[in-house]
Design a protein around this motif. Structure first.
Motif, PDB file in Angstrom:
ATOM      1  N   UNK A   1       0.815  -1.213   0.000  1.00  0.00           N
ATOM      2  CA  UNK A   1       0.000   0.000   0.000  1.00  0.00           C
ATOM      3  C   UNK A   1       0.848   1.264   0.000  1.00  0.00           C
ATOM      4  N   UNK A   2       1.979   1.239   0.709  1.00  0.00           N
ATOM      5  CA  UNK A   2       2.822   2.431   0.869  1.00  0.00           C
ATOM      6  C   UNK A   2       4.275   2.008   0.729  1.00  0.00           C
ATOM      7  N   UNK A   3       4.903   2.379  -0.377  1.00  0.00           N
ATOM      8  CA  UNK A   3       6.262   1.916  -0.656  1.00  0.00           C
ATOM      9  C   UNK A   3       7.281   2.476   0.329  1.00  0.00           C
ATOM     10  N   UNK A   4       7.135   3.717   0.729  1.00  0.00           N
ATOM     11  CA  UNK A   4       8.102   4.308   1.655  1.00  0.00           C
ATOM     12  C   UNK A   4       8.015   3.660   3.037  1.00  0.00           C
ATOM     13  N   UNK A   5       6.802   3.440   3.502  1.00  0.00           N
ATOM     14  CA  UNK A   5       6.609   2.769   4.798  1.00  0.00           C
ATOM     15  C   UNK A   5       7.127   1.333   4.739  1.00  0.00           C
ATOM     16  N   UNK A   6       6.858   0.639   3.648  1.00  0.00           N
ATOM     17  CA  UNK A   6       7.321  -0.745   3.521  1.00  0.00           C
ATOM     18  C   UNK A   6       8.841  -0.812   3.487  1.00  0.00           C
ATOM     19  N   UNK A   7       9.490   0.104   2.773  1.00  0.00           N
ATOM     20  CA  UNK A   7      10.956   0.127   2.739  1.00  0.00           C
ATOM     21  C   UNK A   7      11.519   0.373   4.142  1.00  0.00           C
ATOM     22  N   UNK A   8      10.896   1.253   4.883  1.00  0.00           N
ATOM     23  CA  UNK A   8      11.331   1.514   6.261  1.00  0.00           C
ATOM     24  C   UNK A   8      11.192   0.258   7.114  1.00  0.00           C
ATOM     25  N   UNK A   9      10.089  -0.452   6.952  1.00  0.00           N
ATOM     26  CA  UNK A   9       9.838  -1.663   7.749  1.00  0.00           C
ATOM     27  C   UNK A   9      10.815  -2.781   7.408  1.00  0.00           C
ATOM     28  N   UNK A  10      11.252  -2.866   6.156  1.00  0.00           N
ATOM     29  CA  UNK A  10      12.229  -3.892   5.764  1.00  0.00           C
ATOM     30  C   UNK A  10      13.451  -3.792   6.665  1.00  0.00           C
ATOM     31  N   UNK A  11      13.980  -2.583   6.839  1.00  0.00           N
ATOM     32  CA  UNK A  11      15.152  -2.389   7.682  1.00  0.00           C
ATOM     33  C   UNK A  11      14.856  -2.748   9.130  1.00  0.00           C
ATOM     34  N   UNK A  12      13.693  -2.347   9.625  1.00  0.00           N
ATOM     35  CA  UNK A  12      13.307  -2.669  11.006  1.00  0.00           C
ATOM     36  C   UNK A  12      13.240  -4.174  11.236  1.00  0.00           C
ATOM     37  N   UNK A  13      12.870  -4.922  10.205  1.00  0.00           N
ATOM     38  CA  UNK A  13      12.672  -6.365  10.329  1.00  0.00           C
ATOM     39  C   UNK A  13      13.921  -7.177   9.986  1.00  0.00           C
ATOM     40  N   UNK A  14      15.057  -6.492   9.783  1.00  0.00           N
ATOM     41  CA  UNK A  14      16.319  -7.194   9.569  1.00  0.00           C
ATOM     42  C   UNK A  14      16.704  -7.374   8.117  1.00  0.00           C
ATOM     43  N   UNK A  15      15.924  -6.837   7.195  1.00  0.00           N
ATOM     44  CA  UNK A  15      16.276  -6.905   5.782  1.00  0.00           C
ATOM     45  C   UNK A  15      17.065  -5.676   5.366  1.00  0.00           C
ATOM     46  N   UNK A  16      17.375  -5.584   4.088  1.00  0.00           N
ATOM     47  CA  UNK A  16      18.078  -4.422   3.565  1.00  0.00           C
ATOM     48  C   UNK A  16      17.353  -3.896   2.335  1.00  0.00           C
ATOM     49  N   UNK A  17      17.430  -2.606   2.162  1.00  0.00           N
ATOM     50  CA  UNK A  17      16.874  -1.964   0.971  1.00  0.00           C
ATOM     51  C   UNK A  17      18.030  -1.794  -0.004  1.00  0.00           C
ATOM     52  N   UNK A  18      17.979  -2.527  -1.118  1.00  0.00           N
ATOM     53  CA  UNK A  18      19.048  -2.489  -2.121  1.00  0.00           C
ATOM     54  C   UNK A  18      18.892  -1.303  -3.062  1.00  0.00           C
ATOM     55  N   UNK A  19      17.656  -0.970  -3.410  1.00  0.00           N
ATOM     56  CA  UNK A  19      17.348   0.199  -4.239  1.00  0.00           C
ATOM     57  C   UNK A  19      16.209   0.913  -3.539  1.00  0.00           C
ATOM     58  N   UNK A  20      16.406   2.159  -3.122  1.00  0.00           N
ATOM     59  CA  UNK A  20      15.347   2.858  -2.388  1.00  0.00           C
ATOM     60  C   UNK A  20      14.129   3.105  -3.270  1.00  0.00           C
ATOM     61  N   UNK A  21      13.002   3.476  -2.664  1.00  0.00           N
ATOM     62  CA  UNK A  21      11.797   3.754  -3.447  1.00  0.00           C
ATOM     63  C   UNK A  21      12.098   4.684  -4.625  1.00  0.00           C
ATOM     64  N   UNK A  22      11.663   4.230  -5.792  1.00  0.00           N
ATOM     65  CA  UNK A  22      11.963   4.899  -7.060  1.00  0.00           C
ATOM     66  C   UNK A  22      10.699   4.952  -7.900  1.00  0.00           C
ATOM     67  N   UNK A  23      10.471   6.071  -8.559  1.00  0.00           N
ATOM     68  CA  UNK A  23       9.289   6.210  -9.415  1.00  0.00           C
ATOM     69  C   UNK A  23       9.429   5.410 -10.697  1.00  0.00           C
ATOM     70  N   UNK A  24       8.326   4.799 -11.118  1.00  0.00           N
ATOM     71  CA  UNK A  24       8.185   4.193 -12.438  1.00  0.00           C
ATOM     72  C   UNK A  24       7.101   5.020 -13.122  1.00  0.00           C
ATOM     73  N   UNK A  25       7.465   5.851 -14.093  1.00  0.00           N
ATOM     74  CA  UNK A  25       6.476   6.731 -14.717  1.00  0.00           C
ATOM     75  C   UNK A  25       5.232   5.979 -15.192  1.00  0.00           C
ATOM     76  N   UNK A  26       4.072   6.533 -14.859  1.00  0.00           N
ATOM     77  CA  UNK A  26       2.764   5.999 -15.241  1.00  0.00           C
ATOM     78  C   UNK A  26       2.431   4.647 -14.620  1.00  0.00           C
ATOM     79  N   UNK A  27       3.239   4.183 -13.666  1.00  0.00           N
ATOM     80  CA  UNK A  27       2.979   2.891 -13.012  1.00  0.00           C
ATOM     81  C   UNK A  27       2.845   3.071 -11.510  1.00  0.00           C
ATOM     82  N   UNK A  28       3.860   3.650 -10.869  1.00  0.00           N
ATOM     83  CA  UNK A  28       3.855   3.807  -9.416  1.00  0.00           C
ATOM     84  C   UNK A  28       5.270   3.969  -8.903  1.00  0.00           C
ATOM     85  N   UNK A  29       5.543   3.366  -7.739  1.00  0.00           N
ATOM     86  CA  UNK A  29       6.873   3.411  -7.132  1.00  0.00           C
ATOM     87  C   UNK A  29       7.247   2.007  -6.695  1.00  0.00           C
ATOM     88  N   UNK A  30       8.557   1.713  -6.789  1.00  0.00           N
ATOM     89  CA  UNK A  30       9.027   0.398  -6.367  1.00  0.00           C
ATOM     90  C   UNK A  30      10.340   0.532  -5.620  1.00  0.00           C
TER      91      UNK A  30
END
Length: 133
Positions: A82-111
């Protein structure tokens, strides 16, 4: 995208990371009856959307110019959030790593690209106009 792909926690897209777009299109087109529509990646490289009849199935792109050189050739899944920025933040909290931070995909969304605590990589995606689906 089908409605289910907009649901938080559901696998919603797959991309093939390949070294040869022409062979991949020939193989999957002949094997599965897919047709292809050309587009571009966020890096300006060729990207092909695979369709079965009129249904969007997957994307195909080369490793070169799109992802790090040590990325294996593979099918690369996306899971909707639902929320890419919140999910990326939670990945770190849960012991994972963010390899590529939230990035726009024009006309699609963010990943973003993440790795779980065991080192397994996947993509998280939040689509535009979620409420409209």
């Amino acid at each position: 995208m089908p409605v289910y792909s907009r649901t938080h926690g559901v696998f919603s897209w797959n991309e093939l990371i390949t070294s040869d777009l022409d062979s991949a299109r020939e193989f999957y087109g002949n094997l599965l009856g897919w047709t292809f529509m050309e587009s571009q990646t966020i890096h300006g490289q060729p990207y092909f959307v695979a369709l079965k009849d009129e249904t969007l199935i997957a994307g195909l792109m080369t490793r070169e110019g799109n992802v790090p050189d040590d990325t294996p050739l593979c099918w690369d899944p996306y899971i909707t959030v639902d929320d890419i920025d919140e999910s990326a933040r939670r990945v770190a909290e849960l012991g994972g790593t963010v390899e590529l931070p939230p990035t726009d995909i024009p006309n699609v969304g963010r990943f973003c690209v993440v790795r779980d605590p065991q080192g397994v990589s996947l993509n998280l995606v939040a689509y535009l106009d979620k409420a409209a689906e």
